[in-house]
Design an enzyme around this catalytic site. Structure first.
Site, PDB file in Angstrom:
ATOM      1  N   SER A  94      -9.793   2.447   2.704  1.00 14.93           N
ATOM      2  CA  SER A  94      -8.872   3.103   1.802  1.00 14.93           C
ATOM      3  C   SER A  94      -7.987   2.141   1.019  1.00 14.93           C
ATOM      4  O   SER A  94      -7.496   2.482  -0.047  1.00 14.93           O
ATOM      5  CB  SER A  94      -7.984   4.066   2.588  1.00 14.93           C
ATOM      6  OG  SER A  94      -7.162   3.355   3.504  1.00 14.93           O
ATOM      7  N   SER A 106      -9.888   0.066   6.897  1.00 12.74           N
ATOM      8  CA  SER A 106      -9.300   0.101   5.555  1.00 12.74           C
ATOM      9  C   SER A 106      -8.635  -1.179   5.075  1.00 12.74           C
ATOM     10  O   SER A 106      -8.250  -1.274   3.911  1.00 12.74           O
ATOM     11  CB  SER A 106      -8.297   1.242   5.454  1.00 12.74           C
ATOM     12  OG  SER A 106      -8.995   2.451   5.387  1.00 12.74           O
ATOM     13  N   LYS A 166       0.846  -1.198   0.000  1.00 10.71           N
ATOM     14  CA  LYS A 166       0.000   0.000   0.000  1.00 10.71           C
ATOM     15  C   LYS A 166       0.882   1.248   0.000  1.00 10.71           C
ATOM     16  O   LYS A 166       1.850   1.330   0.761  1.00 10.71           O
ATOM     17  CB  LYS A 166      -0.912  -0.022   1.234  1.00 10.71           C
ATOM     18  CG  LYS A 166      -1.984   1.068   1.245  1.00 10.71           C
ATOM     19  CD  LYS A 166      -2.885   0.926   2.463  1.00 10.71           C
ATOM     20  CE  LYS A 166      -3.995   1.961   2.503  1.00 10.71           C
ATOM     21  NZ  LYS A 166      -4.830   1.843   3.719  1.00 10.71           N
TER      22      LYS A 166
END
Ligand code: GLN
Length: 491
Positions: free
Chosen positions: A142, A166, A67
């Protein structure tokens, strides 16, 4: 197969890079692909294996998607924001170091909502990712990029961060697995901060065992993170084996009364009820638990998070990192800062900075931030209470399946409601994961089962997750029957 020399790490890395080249134009899971670095790393692992040495870890040579909020030295890191465009981190996060030391191949950096604020990746300054099950829908957020990369078979492993859901919500809506460890279980050093009292890094994969293997690589004490817990890495791989062998016989599983019903899609609740039946058949005793303060979780979170992020994001001042907006009209440093922040941050980030600054201001601090912190304590007590009658707690991980892109992006309140089920666990700092619980009959899209444990109770949740996955697979042919037909054509 890599460790046994049946296939080389280079071949595996190349196959995934080819898959990324074929489908990522549609999925947009990646913000940056480090093809050359990945292949060099793979060659180094292959060399070690050829030399007959023991593999650095069970995951040596296996590719991963990182990420883009976790820094890797010399690799562009944006946190999904324009304000960090072009920034090259001068160091590795502890998680990055652990991955590299374990021989895990980092394929690239994945898309996310700007500074991890959102539930759909639509707040990314670089455009949204798409759900591989249906390219017109969101992959969650997210960490939608990491989850989409897994679901599209662009990577077998991924790293996410979870502040309010997330990791878990993207896992739920993409039919993948994701774990938010106990707060402090994985180092935050080198992870761009959103809300420091909530942020937690965690492993994501397509199976519970893969997730556990990755968990053991990244977890553990780090003196560079002052909230890192000095306790041994949990034996989650053993816990998975136990779950696979013994199921959940003798375990008490609590169904949280407050995390179902209103606000939850019919197909999600149906899948959840089926999961409860599966766990009962696998030997669990099901009890209902009452957590009366959970209904205030969302409100408390959306005061605490903006408060902390308004402070954390003060560091993006045009002086130290990334973007600097300077022209003839910017004569003072203050103007440069204000223009840079004005142009560099997107609307959701500005909304939260304004909210947080207000909530922390003199005269309002006690009424807002202070009250939210008290609610947080009450929610933690609800959990403590629940864990006296149940070994783990379960709920749907996301109240709805993947919704269409554009549907909620202009309605912050509707977007925040996606975190209804994941936020209580975040506020309490406990470990929680999402595992696929099948396909919703009303939308034909994946549903996630959330499994929560007491602080440092990772072994319990992995055991239940593995037992559930096993039992589910015994009834159904696969967890992932099909994905967007467009992607299969591309393949
Ligand atoms: N969707 C939540 C938010 O917008 C969760 C974010 C996160 O976990 N990083 O805050």
């Amino acid at each position: 197969m890599i460790a046994g020399g049946e296939v080389s790490s280079r071949e595996v890395a190349q196959a995934h890079l080819d898959r990324i080249a074929a489908v990522d134009g549609d999925v947009h899971a990646f913000l940056h692909v480090s093809a050359e670095r990945a292949l060099q790393q793979a060659d180094a692992v292959d060399k070690e294996i050829a030399a007959g040495g023991p593999p650095a870890s069970p995951l040596a040579g296996v590719p991963l998607a990182l990420k883009d909020i976790v820094v890797q030295q010399g690799v562009p890191t944006t946190a999904g924001s324009k304000i960090l465009e072009g920034w090259l981190p001068p160091y590795d996060a502890t998680v990055t170091t652990r991955l590299l030391d374990a021989g895990v191949i980092i394929l690239g950096k994945t898309n996310l909502d700007e500074f991890a604020m959102g539930s759909s990746t639509e707040n990314s300054a670089y455009g949204p990712s798409r759900n591989p099950w249906d390219l017109t829908r969101i992959p969650g957020g997210s960490g939608g990029g990491s989850a989409a990369a897994l679901a599209a078979f662009e990577a077998p492993l991924a790293i996410g961060t979870d502040t309010g859901g997330s990791i878990r919500q993207p896992a739920a809506v993409t039919g993948t697995v994701g774990t938010k460890p106990t707060y402090g279980g994985v180092s935050r050093y080198g992870v761009i901060a959103l809300a420091s009292s909530l942020d937690q890094v965690g492993p994501c994969a397509r199976t519970v065992l893969d997730t556990a293997l990755l968990h053991e690589v990244i977890a553990g004490y780090d003196p560079r993170d002052s909230t890192s817990i000095p306790s041994p890495v949990p034996s989650v791989v053993d816990a998975v084996r136990r779950g696979q062998a013994d199921g959940v016989a003798g375990m008490r599983i609590g169904v949280v009364k407050q995390l179902r019903g209103e606000g939850y899609q019919a197909g999600v609740l149906e899948s959840f009820d089926a999961a409860v039946a599966t766990l009962t058949a696998a030997g669990a005793e099901i009890v209902e638990v009452d957590c009366p303060h959970f209904e205030y979780g969302l409100a408390a979170y959306y005061l605490i998070l903006p408060s902390e992020c308004s402070s954390n994001l003060a560091r993006f001042d045009a002086m130290r990192y990334g973007l600097r907006v300077e022209d003839a009209s910017t004569v003072s440093a203050e103007e440069v800062m204000s223009r840079t922040r004005g142009q560099g941050f997107g609307p959701e980030v500005k909304r939260r900075i304004i909210l947080g600054t207000y909530a922390l201001s003199a005269g309002y601090y006690d009424a807002y931030y202070g009250s939210a912190q008290k609610v947080r304590t009450l929610i933690r007590r609800d959990f403590e209470n629940a864990f006296t009658t149940a070994d783990v707690l379960i709920s749907p991980a996301s109240p709805v399946t993947a919704f269409p892109l554009g549907e909620k992006v202009n309605d912050p309140m509707a977007m925040y409601l996606n975190d209804l089920a994941t936020i209580p666990g975040s506020l309490a700092g406990i470990p929680a994961m999402s595992v696929p619980s099948g396909i919703a009959t009303d939308t034909g899209l994946p549903v996630g089962l959330q499994i929560m444990g007491p602080a440092l109770g990772e072994e319990r949740i992995y055991r239940v997750a593995a037992a559930f996955e096993n039992a589910y697979l015994a009834q159904h042919s696969a967890l992932v029957p099909d994905r967007a037909p467009e992607l299969e054509v591309a393949r």
